[in-house]
Design a protein around this motif. Structure first.
Motif, PDB file in Angstrom:
ATOM      1  N   UNK A  17       0.610  -1.171   0.046  1.00 21.07           N
ATOM      2  CA  UNK A  17      -0.131   0.088   0.034  1.00 21.07           C
ATOM      3  C   UNK A  17       1.006   1.222  -0.017  1.00 21.07           C
ATOM      4  N   UNK A  18       0.484   2.147  -0.759  1.00 24.36           N
ATOM      5  CA  UNK A  18       1.224   3.610  -0.938  1.00 24.36           C
ATOM      6  C   UNK A  18       0.284   4.322  -1.860  1.00 24.36           C
ATOM      7  N   UNK A  19       0.290   5.848  -1.190  1.00 23.39           N
ATOM      8  CA  UNK A  19      -0.504   6.768  -2.186  1.00 23.39           C
ATOM      9  C   UNK A  19       0.261   6.946  -3.474  1.00 23.39           C
ATOM     10  N   UNK A  20       1.402   6.351  -3.593  1.00 23.67           N
ATOM     11  CA  UNK A  20       2.071   6.578  -4.796  1.00 23.67           C
ATOM     12  C   UNK A  20       1.368   5.640  -6.063  1.00 23.67           C
ATOM     13  N   UNK A  21       0.991   4.518  -5.513  1.00 24.37           N
ATOM     14  CA  UNK A  21      -0.010   3.864  -6.781  1.00 24.37           C
ATOM     15  C   UNK A  21      -1.311   4.449  -7.019  1.00 24.37           C
ATOM     16  N   UNK A  76       4.525   1.696 -12.781  1.00 20.57           N
ATOM     17  CA  UNK A  76       4.326   0.833 -11.335  1.00 20.57           C
ATOM     18  C   UNK A  76       5.359  -0.003 -10.995  1.00 20.57           C
ATOM     19  N   UNK A  77       6.171  -0.362 -11.976  1.00 25.90           N
ATOM     20  CA  UNK A  77       7.347  -1.242 -11.397  1.00 25.90           C
ATOM     21  C   UNK A  77       8.348  -0.062 -10.454  1.00 25.90           C
ATOM     22  N   UNK A  78       8.418   1.053 -10.999  1.00 26.07           N
ATOM     23  CA  UNK A  78       9.213   1.973 -10.102  1.00 26.07           C
ATOM     24  C   UNK A  78       8.605   2.191  -8.634  1.00 26.07           C
ATOM     25  N   UNK A  79       7.153   2.325  -8.767  1.00 27.76           N
ATOM     26  CA  UNK A  79       6.601   2.159  -7.531  1.00 27.76           C
ATOM     27  C   UNK A  79       6.632   0.952  -6.564  1.00 27.76           C
ATOM     28  N   UNK A 108      11.421   2.191   0.898  1.00 25.08           N
ATOM     29  CA  UNK A 108      10.567   2.217   1.793  1.00 25.08           C
ATOM     30  C   UNK A 108       9.900   3.241   2.288  1.00 25.08           C
ATOM     31  N   UNK A 109      10.779   4.419   2.757  1.00 28.79           N
ATOM     32  CA  UNK A 109      10.035   5.537   3.393  1.00 28.79           C
ATOM     33  C   UNK A 109       9.891   6.434   2.410  1.00 28.79           C
ATOM     34  N   UNK A 110       9.679   6.115   1.187  1.00 25.09           N
ATOM     35  CA  UNK A 110       9.541   7.104   0.116  1.00 25.09           C
ATOM     36  C   UNK A 110       8.025   7.858   0.044  1.00 25.09           C
ATOM     37  N   UNK A 111       7.722   9.079   0.335  1.00 26.99           N
ATOM     38  CA  UNK A 111       6.353   9.479   0.015  1.00 26.99           C
ATOM     39  C   UNK A 111       6.149  10.054  -1.526  1.00 26.99           C
ATOM     40  N   UNK A 112       5.219  10.726  -1.755  1.00 26.78           N
ATOM     41  CA  UNK A 112       5.078  11.080  -3.074  1.00 26.78           C
ATOM     42  C   UNK A 112       6.093  12.200  -3.558  1.00 26.78           C
ATOM     43  N   UNK A 113       6.216  13.073  -2.738  1.00 23.00           N
ATOM     44  CA  UNK A 113       7.426  13.934  -3.056  1.00 23.00           C
ATOM     45  C   UNK A 113       8.704  13.441  -3.347  1.00 23.00           C
TER      46      UNK A 113
END
Length: 305
Positions: A9-13, A68-71, A76-81
């Motif tokens: 789960x991540x807002x990046x997706x 999506x592969x990059x996501x 692990x700590x990456x946010x959208x920014x």
């Protein structure tokens, strides 16, 4: 074939999914967000931004597999920014190494194109749209992921995947080793999947809370609307005995591929179909008994029998 399953789960997706839907208009007629969502966003963008997104609609659809592969390989700590910063200014060779784990055929030119073509647009998308919904959507996505993670520890993999996706069935001979389940809001009610090298990414839909309890729930409306045409009832009856491929459907129903794809998508979105994946290129369809049971459950709950 044995495979491991994890929930990610991540807002990046969700950023990438909403961007893809807006830019490509993919499945828009079958998604809850609908064309009004497109129009609302159009009005919030500058003319230059609208033009840039319009040009991006002609980019290869397979580009999203790279994003999506990059996501999947994000820090692990990456946010959208941080994700967007890395996409825009990171070393292209490092990005390629991450993507090649999933898409061996990806090239350095592909990564440079991600940086020049997609990074600026994703930054605009984040600023103009996604930042306003990121926090509440992240909460809903994380809550559902925790629920599915808990079920993963109690259920067999196959029924969990079908439950989460609303009907996706992975056959034993499917040549993958890793399944990644990702909750999605913008894609609701459609489940989407992407095959990678030894892996399968499944984005499964989750519903947002109903605003007015006196109105029929969206899940009930999907079911009743899906069953409103005799042609779809005929399809369900035909698919009741065993899974059928698109070629078999065309042969036995005398309908065009385009018409069948339209009707199947409506039934699939309502949760009335199972989609069987025996290999990377084939889909087979059968009726989903749980979907039929849900119709009665949702109807009785709404009318309070």
């Amino acid at each position: 074939m044995a495979y491991d399953v994890k929930v990610d789960v991540s807002p990046i997706y969700e950023l990438l999914s909403s961007f893809m839907i807006y830019t490509t208009r993919k499945w828009i007629n079958n998604l809850d967000v609908g064309r009004e969502w497109i129009q609302d966003i159009q009005q919030s963008l500058s003319e230059d931004a609208r033009q840039a997104f319009a040009e991006a609609a002609d980019y290869p659809f397979s580009d999203y597999d790279l994003l999506y592969a990059l996501a999947l390989e994000r820090d692990a700590a990456a946010d959208i920014s941080r994700f967007l910063q890395n996409l825009a200014h990171g070393n292209a060779s490092d990005l390629l190494a991450q993507v090649n784990l999933y898409i061996p055929s990806a090239t350095l030119e592909d990564m440079k194109r991600m940086q020049t073509d997609y990074a600026p647009l994703l930054h605009i998308w984040q600023q103009n749209y996604f930042s306003s919904i990121e926090e509440p959507y992240s909460v809903m996505l994380e809550e559902d992921a925790l629920e599915k993670q808990g079920l993963l520890e109690k259920m067999d993999h196959e029924p969990l995947i079908e439950l989460a996706s609303g009907g996706l069935v992975l056959e034993q001979e499917l040549p993958v080793q890793h399944i990644i389940l990702v909750p999605s809001i913008h894609f609701r009610p459609v489940n989407t999947y992407c095959f990678y090298e030894n892996a399968l990414l499944i984005q499964y839909p989750i519903d947002i809370p109903e605003v007015d309890e006196d109105e029929p729930p969206i899940c009930l409306l999907r079911l009743t609307q899906a069953l409103s045409k005799p042609e779809r009832l005929h399809l369900l009856r035909y698919l009741a005995n065993e899974p059928k491929s698109m070629q078999e459907l065309i042969r036995d129903t005398n309908e065009s591929r385009a018409q069948l794809q339209h009707e199947l998508m409506i039934l699939r979105s309502a949760g009335l179909l199972r989609v069987h994946l025996p290999d990377r290129t084939t889909e087979k369809f059968s009726i989903r008994p749980d979907g039929v049971s849900e119709l009665q459950m949702f109807l009785e709950s709404y009318i309070r029998i």
